[in-house]
Write a protein that holds these residues in place. Structure first.
Motif, mmCIF file in Angstrom:
data_model
loop_
_atom_site.group_PDB
_atom_site.id
_atom_site.type_symbol
_atom_site.label_atom_id
_atom_site.label_comp_id
_atom_site.label_asym_id
_atom_site.label_seq_id
_atom_site.Cartn_x
_atom_site.Cartn_y
_atom_site.Cartn_z
ATOM 1 N N PHE A 73 0.848 -1.188 0.000
ATOM 2 C CA PHE A 73 0.000 0.000 0.000
ATOM 3 C C PHE A 73 0.887 1.242 0.000
ATOM 4 C CE2 PHE A 73 -1.682 -3.406 2.558
ATOM 5 C CZ PHE A 73 -3.013 -3.513 2.232
ATOM 6 N N PRO A 74 0.360 2.383 -0.442
ATOM 7 C CA PRO A 74 1.090 3.633 -0.227
ATOM 8 C C PRO A 74 1.334 3.849 1.262
ATOM 9 C CG PRO A 74 -0.755 3.960 -1.738
ATOM 10 C CD PRO A 74 -0.916 2.593 -1.155
ATOM 11 N N LYS A 75 2.424 4.488 1.603
ATOM 12 C CA LYS A 75 2.746 4.719 3.011
ATOM 13 C C LYS A 75 1.593 5.461 3.695
ATOM 14 C CE LYS A 75 6.290 4.111 4.750
ATOM 15 N NZ LYS A 75 6.818 2.958 5.528
ATOM 16 N N GLY A 76 1.230 4.958 4.883
ATOM 17 C CA GLY A 76 0.176 5.587 5.662
ATOM 18 C C GLY A 76 -1.231 5.231 5.242
ATOM 19 N N SER A 77 -1.419 4.257 4.358
ATOM 20 C CA SER A 77 -2.749 3.901 3.864
ATOM 21 C C SER A 77 -3.665 3.439 4.993
ATOM 22 C CB SER A 77 -2.634 2.789 2.817
ATOM 23 O OG SER A 77 -3.914 2.297 2.465
ATOM 24 N N ASP A 78 -4.911 3.920 4.952
ATOM 25 C CA ASP A 78 -5.888 3.485 5.954
ATOM 26 C C ASP A 78 -6.501 2.131 5.612
ATOM 27 O OD1 ASP A 78 -7.450 4.221 3.776
ATOM 28 O OD2 ASP A 78 -8.825 5.486 4.933
ATOM 29 N N LEU A 79 -6.054 1.516 4.511
ATOM 30 C CA LEU A 79 -6.553 0.186 4.148
ATOM 31 C C LEU A 79 -5.814 -0.933 4.869
ATOM 32 C CD1 LEU A 79 -6.948 0.608 0.286
ATOM 33 C CD2 LEU A 79 -8.806 0.274 1.935
#
Length: 259
Positions: free
Chosen positions: A221-227
């Motif tokens: 995931f992109p850094k910091g993703s809430d997923l």
């Protein structure tokens, strides 16, 4: 290619008894990027994208109420593209590694695998990594930047990433085809996938030597993703109720991979 019957898939999943404890993303649409070139995790069969990761992602989406749209990209572009936020999630049997964590966030591991040495069925020149390394005429296939590439370079050969004995291929399947054609002499792959290829080869392929290492696969995931948190919760629920084991049985034991 021969594939497991559709009825097998229908019988795989049980209604998750802990679904009420999982996050609800309220139908949120996410874009997942993959390579479609690493069977049995994801690949093309008769024009359809199939594999372990597709089934797993469909189950995750059902459990946490999200909608998935898929796009394709080459392996060497995947981690940078996800890191830049072009996609919400990447999947292609990506080994969880500290250097990659500098660019992307990982899910919890959904699969643990060990590297096996896949060779032609009549191979007698070497029986393990040491005897392969000792013969300068022998070649190994790998995709650049993948775990098999690094295992070939550092665990089998001399640590030189430019070693000409490592022949680079764009896809894993192309490397297996090169092995069968005699263009290379070794392919490194996870143990369960190797067993599937051997079983489907009618004696044309076999595994030699000891396992060469352990790797954990995760989604990126992109850094910091809430997923990350909701998908981790879904993975944990799938492990708890046996769904991950059922997927392993379907794709690594029941599904027959051809070339």
């Amino acid at each position: 290619m021969k594939y497991a019957a559709a009825a097998v898939f229908a019988s795989l999943f049980v209604t998750p008894v802990i679904a009420q404890d999982l996050p609800d993303l309220q139908g949120r649409e996410i874009t997942v990027v993959t390579e479609n070139a690493y069977p049995p995790l994801q690949y093309m069969a008769d024009g359809e994208a199939v594999g372990w990761e597709y089934d797993a992602m469909a189950e995750i989406a059902s459990r946490i109420n999200m909608t998935v749209a898929y796009e394709n990209i080459s392996w060497d572009a995947m981690i940078p593209a996800v890191s830049e936020g072009q996609y919400d999630l990447g999947m292609t049997g990506i080994t969880i590694r500290d250097d990659r964590k500098e660019m992307v966030d990982f899910s919890d591991a959904y699969m643990r695998s060990e590297m096996s040495m896949l060779v032609r069925g009549d191979e007698e020149r070497f029986t393990d990594a040491a005897s392969f390394a000792a013969d300068d005429d022998l070649l190994v296939a790998a995709q650049p930047g993948t775990t098999p590439f690094y295992v070939a370079v550092y665990d089998v050969l001399d640590g030189d990433e430019a070693n000409p004995r490592v022949k680079l291929f764009e896809t894993f399947g192309a490397g297996v085809q090169a092995l069968r054609a005699g263009d290379v002499d070794l392919v490194l792959t996870d143990g369960v996938a190797a067993e599937g290829y051997v079983a489907a080869s009618d004696g044309a392929l076999k595994v030699v030597g000891e396992k060469l290492g352990t790797e954990d696969f995760g989604f990126i995931f992109p850094k910091g993703s809430d997923l990350v948190a909701p998908i981790n919760a879904a993975i944990a629920s799938m492990e708890a109720d046996g769904t991950l084991d059922a997927l392993n049985k379907k794709w690594f034991l029941d599904t027959k991979l051809g070339e």
